[in-house]
Design a protein around this motif. Structure first.
Motif, mmCIF file in Angstrom:
data_model
loop_
_atom_site.group_PDB
_atom_site.id
_atom_site.type_symbol
_atom_site.label_atom_id
_atom_site.label_comp_id
_atom_site.label_asym_id
_atom_site.label_seq_id
_atom_site.Cartn_x
_atom_site.Cartn_y
_atom_site.Cartn_z
ATOM 1 N N LEU A 32 41.167 38.663 31.654
ATOM 2 C CA LEU A 32 40.196 39.771 31.575
ATOM 3 C C LEU A 32 38.814 39.231 31.180
ATOM 4 N N TRP A 36 35.678 39.208 33.581
ATOM 5 C CA TRP A 36 34.565 40.014 33.054
ATOM 6 C C TRP A 36 33.284 39.177 33.049
ATOM 7 N N SER A 48 35.150 43.521 41.319
ATOM 8 C CA SER A 48 35.932 44.729 41.015
ATOM 9 C C SER A 48 37.390 44.506 41.379
ATOM 10 N N MET A 51 39.171 42.243 38.888
ATOM 11 C CA MET A 51 39.543 42.889 37.628
ATOM 12 C C MET A 51 40.923 43.534 37.702
#
Lengths: 194, 110
Positions: A32, A36, A48, A51
Protein backbone atom coordinates in the motif's frame (compact mmCIF):
# COMPACT_ATOMS: atom_id res chain seq x y z
CA UNK A 1 -2.96 -21.69 42.91
CA UNK A 2 -5.34 -20.70 40.15
CA UNK A 3 -5.10 -20.35 36.38
CA UNK A 4 -4.79 -24.05 35.71
CA UNK A 5 -6.27 -23.32 32.31
CA UNK A 6 -5.86 -19.74 31.19
CA UNK A 7 -8.54 -19.64 28.51
CA UNK A 8 -8.35 -15.89 28.02
CA UNK A 9 -4.65 -16.13 27.21
CA UNK A 10 -5.32 -19.09 24.91
CA UNK A 11 -7.95 -17.09 23.04
CA UNK A 12 -5.67 -14.06 22.64
CA UNK A 13 -2.76 -16.18 21.43
CA UNK A 14 -4.94 -18.05 18.97
CA UNK A 15 -6.49 -14.88 17.62
CA UNK A 16 -3.08 -13.26 17.25
CA UNK A 17 -1.72 -16.31 15.41
CA UNK A 18 -4.57 -16.21 12.95
CA UNK A 19 -4.35 -12.48 12.31
CA UNK A 20 -0.68 -11.71 12.12
CA UNK A 21 1.68 -14.68 12.19
CA UNK A 22 1.55 -15.10 8.40
CA UNK A 23 2.87 -11.58 7.66
CA UNK A 24 -0.02 -10.84 5.30
CA UNK A 25 -0.94 -7.58 7.04
CA UNK A 26 2.66 -6.40 6.76
CA UNK A 27 2.86 -7.28 3.06
CA UNK A 28 -0.47 -5.50 2.51
CA UNK A 29 0.67 -2.34 4.33
CA UNK A 30 4.06 -2.32 2.61
CA UNK A 31 2.56 -2.68 -0.86
CA UNK A 32 0.00 0.00 0.00
CA UNK A 33 2.81 2.39 0.92
CA UNK A 34 4.83 1.58 -2.19
CA UNK A 35 1.91 2.07 -4.57
CA UNK A 36 0.69 5.13 -2.67
CA UNK A 37 4.15 6.67 -3.12
CA UNK A 38 4.00 5.85 -6.82
CA UNK A 39 0.59 7.50 -6.92
CA UNK A 40 2.09 10.72 -5.56
CA UNK A 41 4.59 10.70 -8.42
CA UNK A 42 2.43 9.54 -11.28
CA UNK A 43 -1.22 10.32 -11.76
CA UNK A 44 -3.36 8.10 -13.84
CA UNK A 45 -5.48 5.04 -14.23
CA UNK A 46 -2.48 2.70 -13.87
CA UNK A 47 -1.85 3.80 -10.31
CA UNK A 48 -5.54 3.47 -9.44
CA UNK A 49 -5.39 -0.09 -10.74
CA UNK A 50 -2.17 -0.77 -8.83
CA UNK A 51 -3.93 0.23 -5.59
CA UNK A 52 -6.12 -2.84 -6.06
CA UNK A 53 -3.05 -5.07 -5.78
CA UNK A 54 -2.47 -4.86 -2.00
CA UNK A 55 -6.00 -5.94 -0.99
CA UNK A 56 -6.01 -8.59 -3.74
CA UNK A 57 -2.70 -10.00 -2.48
CA UNK A 58 -4.01 -9.96 1.09
CA UNK A 59 -7.30 -11.73 0.30
CA UNK A 60 -5.62 -14.28 -1.97
CA UNK A 61 -2.86 -14.88 0.58
CA UNK A 62 -5.30 -15.54 3.39
CA UNK A 63 -7.42 -17.86 1.22
CA UNK A 64 -4.62 -19.77 -0.50
CA UNK A 65 -1.83 -19.75 2.08
CA UNK A 66 -3.12 -19.14 5.60
CA UNK A 67 -6.44 -20.98 5.77
CA UNK A 68 -5.15 -24.22 4.17
CA UNK A 69 -2.37 -24.27 6.79
CA UNK A 70 -4.18 -23.10 9.91
CA UNK A 71 -7.73 -24.20 9.21
CA UNK A 72 -10.83 -22.19 10.05
CA UNK A 73 -11.82 -20.93 13.45
CA UNK A 74 -14.80 -18.66 14.04
CA UNK A 75 -14.10 -16.39 16.94
CA UNK A 76 -16.72 -15.34 19.43
CA UNK A 77 -19.06 -12.39 19.84
CA UNK A 78 -16.60 -10.15 21.64
CA UNK A 79 -14.25 -10.25 18.65
CA UNK A 80 -17.12 -9.86 16.21
CA UNK A 81 -18.35 -6.79 18.11
CA UNK A 82 -14.93 -5.16 17.77
CA UNK A 83 -14.90 -6.02 14.07
CA UNK A 84 -18.35 -4.43 13.63
CA UNK A 85 -17.12 -1.27 15.38
CA UNK A 86 -14.18 -1.14 13.00
CA UNK A 87 -16.40 -1.61 9.95
CA UNK A 88 -18.66 1.20 11.20
CA UNK A 89 -15.60 3.45 11.60
CA UNK A 90 -14.43 2.62 8.06
CA UNK A 91 -17.88 3.39 6.61
CA UNK A 92 -18.01 6.69 8.50
CA UNK A 93 -14.53 7.60 7.27
CA UNK A 94 -15.47 6.86 3.69
CA UNK A 95 -18.58 9.08 4.03
CA UNK A 96 -16.54 11.94 5.50
CA UNK A 97 -13.99 11.49 2.72
CA UNK A 98 -16.68 11.66 0.05
CA UNK A 99 -18.13 14.85 1.59
CA UNK A 100 -14.68 16.45 1.68
CA UNK A 101 -13.98 15.46 -1.93
CA UNK A 102 -17.26 17.05 -2.99
CA UNK A 103 -16.48 20.22 -1.02
CA UNK A 104 -12.97 20.48 -2.48
CA UNK A 105 -14.27 19.84 -6.00
CA UNK A 106 -16.66 22.76 -5.52
CA UNK A 107 -13.61 24.95 -4.98
CA UNK A 108 -14.10 25.87 -1.34
CA UNK A 109 -11.00 27.87 -0.44
CA UNK A 110 -8.50 26.42 1.98
CA UNK A 111 -10.24 23.09 2.02
CA UNK A 112 -7.74 21.34 -0.18
CA UNK A 113 -4.90 21.58 2.31
CA UNK A 114 -7.24 20.96 5.21
CA UNK A 115 -8.68 18.00 3.35
CA UNK A 116 -5.26 16.31 3.16
CA UNK A 117 -4.74 16.85 6.88
CA UNK A 118 -8.14 15.32 7.62
CA UNK A 119 -7.44 12.32 5.34
CA UNK A 120 -4.10 11.75 7.02
CA UNK A 121 -5.58 12.00 10.51
CA UNK A 122 -8.47 9.70 9.60
CA UNK A 123 -6.09 7.15 8.10
CA UNK A 124 -3.99 7.17 11.25
CA UNK A 125 -7.07 6.70 13.44
CA UNK A 126 -8.29 3.87 11.22
CA UNK A 127 -5.03 1.98 11.33
CA UNK A 128 -4.81 2.41 15.08
CA UNK A 129 -8.32 1.01 15.41
CA UNK A 130 -7.40 -1.89 13.14
CA UNK A 131 -4.36 -2.57 15.29
CA UNK A 132 -6.58 -2.62 18.38
CA UNK A 133 -9.22 -4.91 16.84
CA UNK A 134 -6.68 -7.29 15.35
CA UNK A 135 -4.40 -7.10 18.40
CA UNK A 136 -1.57 -6.39 16.02
CA UNK A 137 0.24 -3.34 17.24
CA UNK A 138 2.74 -3.28 14.43
CA UNK A 139 -0.16 -2.20 12.22
CA UNK A 140 -0.38 1.07 14.17
CA UNK A 141 3.34 1.61 13.55
CA UNK A 142 2.92 0.98 9.84
CA UNK A 143 -0.03 3.38 9.88
CA UNK A 144 2.19 6.06 11.42
CA UNK A 145 4.86 5.47 8.77
CA UNK A 146 2.28 5.71 6.02
CA UNK A 147 0.73 8.91 7.41
CA UNK A 148 4.13 10.44 8.18
CA UNK A 149 5.41 9.86 4.66
CA UNK A 150 2.16 11.15 3.21
CA UNK A 151 2.29 14.30 5.35
CA UNK A 152 5.91 15.01 4.34
CA UNK A 153 5.05 14.51 0.67
CA UNK A 154 2.00 16.83 0.86
CA UNK A 155 3.24 19.59 3.21
CA UNK A 156 7.01 19.33 2.90
CA UNK A 157 9.47 18.31 0.23
CA UNK A 158 7.55 16.08 -2.16
CA UNK A 159 10.60 14.18 -3.41
CA UNK A 160 11.87 13.45 0.09
CA UNK A 161 8.39 12.39 1.19
CA UNK A 162 7.95 10.03 -1.74
CA UNK A 163 11.42 8.53 -1.28
CA UNK A 164 10.76 8.02 2.44
CA UNK A 165 7.41 6.45 1.61
CA UNK A 166 8.97 4.06 -0.89
CA UNK A 167 11.75 3.08 1.47
CA UNK A 168 9.36 2.54 4.38
CA UNK A 169 7.07 0.48 2.16
CA UNK A 170 9.96 -1.69 1.01
CA UNK A 171 11.02 -2.31 4.62
CA UNK A 172 7.48 -3.21 5.69
CA UNK A 173 7.06 -5.61 2.75
CA UNK A 174 10.39 -7.23 3.66
CA UNK A 175 9.24 -7.71 7.26
CA UNK A 176 6.05 -9.30 5.94
CA UNK A 177 7.94 -11.65 3.62
CA UNK A 178 10.26 -12.77 6.42
CA UNK A 179 7.25 -13.51 8.61
CA UNK A 180 5.61 -15.34 5.72
CA UNK A 181 8.70 -17.49 5.14
CA UNK A 182 8.81 -18.40 8.83
CA UNK A 183 5.09 -19.15 8.75
CA UNK A 184 5.41 -21.44 5.70
CA UNK A 185 8.21 -23.40 7.37
CA UNK A 186 6.33 -23.70 10.65
CA UNK A 187 3.03 -24.76 9.08
CA UNK A 188 3.51 -27.04 6.07
CA UNK A 189 0.31 -28.08 4.33
CA UNK A 190 -1.35 -31.15 5.83
CA UNK A 191 -3.89 -32.94 3.70
CA UNK A 192 -6.96 -33.77 5.75
CA UNK A 193 -9.44 -36.24 4.31
CA UNK A 194 -12.77 -35.37 5.89
CA UNK B 1 14.80 -38.98 53.96
CA UNK B 2 11.50 -37.30 53.13
CA UNK B 3 9.46 -36.39 56.17
CA UNK B 4 5.93 -37.59 56.66
CA UNK B 5 3.42 -34.77 56.26
CA UNK B 6 2.35 -33.09 59.45
CA UNK B 7 -1.17 -33.55 60.74
CA UNK B 8 -3.57 -31.28 58.90
CA UNK B 9 -1.25 -31.05 55.89
CA UNK B 10 -2.98 -33.77 53.89
CA UNK B 11 -4.46 -32.68 50.56
CA UNK B 12 -8.23 -32.62 50.34
CA UNK B 13 -9.84 -35.68 48.84
CA UNK B 14 -10.05 -35.44 45.07
CA UNK B 15 -13.65 -34.76 44.11
CA UNK B 16 -15.27 -36.44 41.13
CA UNK B 17 -13.17 -35.32 38.22
CA UNK B 18 -14.81 -35.68 34.83
CA UNK B 19 -12.39 -38.18 33.30
CA UNK B 20 -13.72 -37.48 29.84
CA UNK B 21 -12.46 -33.90 30.14
CA UNK B 22 -9.44 -34.79 32.27
CA UNK B 23 -7.63 -36.72 29.53
CA UNK B 24 -4.91 -34.29 28.32
CA UNK B 25 -5.66 -34.45 24.59
CA UNK B 26 -9.39 -34.04 25.10
CA UNK B 27 -8.78 -31.22 27.55
CA UNK B 28 -6.77 -29.40 24.86
CA UNK B 29 -9.51 -30.01 22.30
CA UNK B 30 -12.19 -28.68 24.62
CA UNK B 31 -10.11 -25.71 25.72
CA UNK B 32 -9.45 -24.71 22.12
CA UNK B 33 -13.13 -25.09 21.23
CA UNK B 34 -14.13 -23.10 24.30
CA UNK B 35 -12.41 -19.94 23.01
CA UNK B 36 -14.06 -20.02 19.56
CA UNK B 37 -17.59 -20.45 18.24
CA UNK B 38 -16.57 -23.31 15.99
CA UNK B 39 -13.50 -24.67 14.22
CA UNK B 40 -12.61 -27.20 11.58
CA UNK B 41 -10.38 -30.28 11.83
CA UNK B 42 -7.29 -28.51 10.52
CA UNK B 43 -7.64 -25.77 13.14
CA UNK B 44 -7.92 -28.33 15.95
CA UNK B 45 -5.05 -30.42 14.61
CA UNK B 46 -2.81 -27.34 14.53
CA UNK B 47 -3.82 -26.13 17.97
CA UNK B 48 -3.63 -29.52 19.70
CA UNK B 49 -0.84 -31.11 17.58
CA UNK B 50 -2.87 -34.30 17.38
CA UNK B 51 -2.95 -36.48 14.29
CA UNK B 52 -6.16 -36.70 12.30
CA UNK B 53 -6.94 -40.20 13.57
CA UNK B 54 -6.25 -39.30 17.18
CA UNK B 55 -8.35 -36.17 16.95
CA UNK B 56 -11.24 -38.04 15.32
CA UNK B 57 -11.18 -40.62 18.06
CA UNK B 58 -11.31 -38.02 20.84
CA UNK B 59 -14.01 -36.02 19.08
CA UNK B 60 -16.13 -39.17 18.72
CA UNK B 61 -15.99 -39.70 22.48
CA UNK B 62 -16.81 -36.08 23.18
CA UNK B 63 -19.66 -36.16 20.69
CA UNK B 64 -21.06 -39.33 22.27
CA UNK B 65 -21.08 -37.54 25.63
CA UNK B 66 -22.85 -34.53 24.12
CA UNK B 67 -19.92 -32.19 24.76
CA UNK B 68 -19.27 -31.31 21.11
CA UNK B 69 -21.42 -31.06 18.02
CA UNK B 70 -19.99 -31.91 14.62
CA UNK B 71 -21.56 -30.22 11.64
CA UNK B 72 -20.73 -31.66 8.22
CA UNK B 73 -21.43 -29.43 5.24
CA UNK B 74 -20.18 -28.81 1.75
CA UNK B 75 -18.47 -25.66 0.51
CA UNK B 76 -19.07 -26.16 -3.18
CA UNK B 77 -17.90 -29.69 -3.76
CA UNK B 78 -15.49 -29.80 -0.84
CA UNK B 79 -16.62 -31.22 2.50
CA UNK B 80 -16.25 -28.86 5.43
CA UNK B 81 -16.63 -30.19 8.93
CA UNK B 82 -17.04 -27.67 11.73
CA UNK B 83 -16.87 -28.64 15.37
CA UNK B 84 -18.29 -26.64 18.24
CA UNK B 85 -18.56 -27.06 21.98
CA UNK B 86 -22.15 -27.55 23.11
CA UNK B 87 -23.62 -25.77 26.15
CA UNK B 88 -23.22 -29.06 28.01
CA UNK B 89 -19.57 -29.20 26.96
CA UNK B 90 -18.94 -25.63 28.14
CA UNK B 91 -20.58 -26.39 31.47
CA UNK B 92 -18.48 -29.56 31.78
CA UNK B 93 -15.26 -27.66 31.15
CA UNK B 94 -16.26 -24.93 33.61
CA UNK B 95 -17.04 -27.54 36.26
CA UNK B 96 -13.74 -29.29 35.57
CA UNK B 97 -11.81 -26.04 36.00
CA UNK B 98 -13.51 -25.31 39.28
CA UNK B 99 -12.82 -28.82 40.57
CA UNK B 100 -9.16 -28.65 39.64
CA UNK B 101 -8.75 -25.18 41.13
CA UNK B 102 -10.25 -26.44 44.41
CA UNK B 103 -7.89 -29.41 44.46
CA UNK B 104 -4.80 -27.36 43.62
CA UNK B 105 -5.68 -24.49 45.96
CA UNK B 106 -6.08 -26.94 48.83
CA UNK B 107 -2.52 -28.22 48.47
CA UNK B 108 -0.24 -27.08 51.32
CA UNK B 109 2.45 -24.56 50.40
CA UNK B 110 5.98 -25.80 51.12
Amino acid sequence: MTGTLDLERLEKETFRTYQSEDGMWDVFMGLLMVFWAMGLLVDGTLVSLLMLVPPAVFIAGKALVTVPRLGRGRFNDRRLQRKRTLIAAVVLSVLVTCLLVVAVAQGREGLERMGSAVFIAMTLVLFTMMAYVLQYWRLALWGMLLCGGWAVAVYGDRTVGVAAFLLAGAIVVSVGLVLLRTFLKKYPVIHVEE
Amino acid sequence: MPQAPAAGDAAQPVPDIDRLVHEPARLMVMANLYVVDSADFMYLMRRTELTFGNLSSHLSKLEAAGYVAIDKRFAGKRPRTMVRLTDRGRAALDAYRQSMERVLDSLPVR
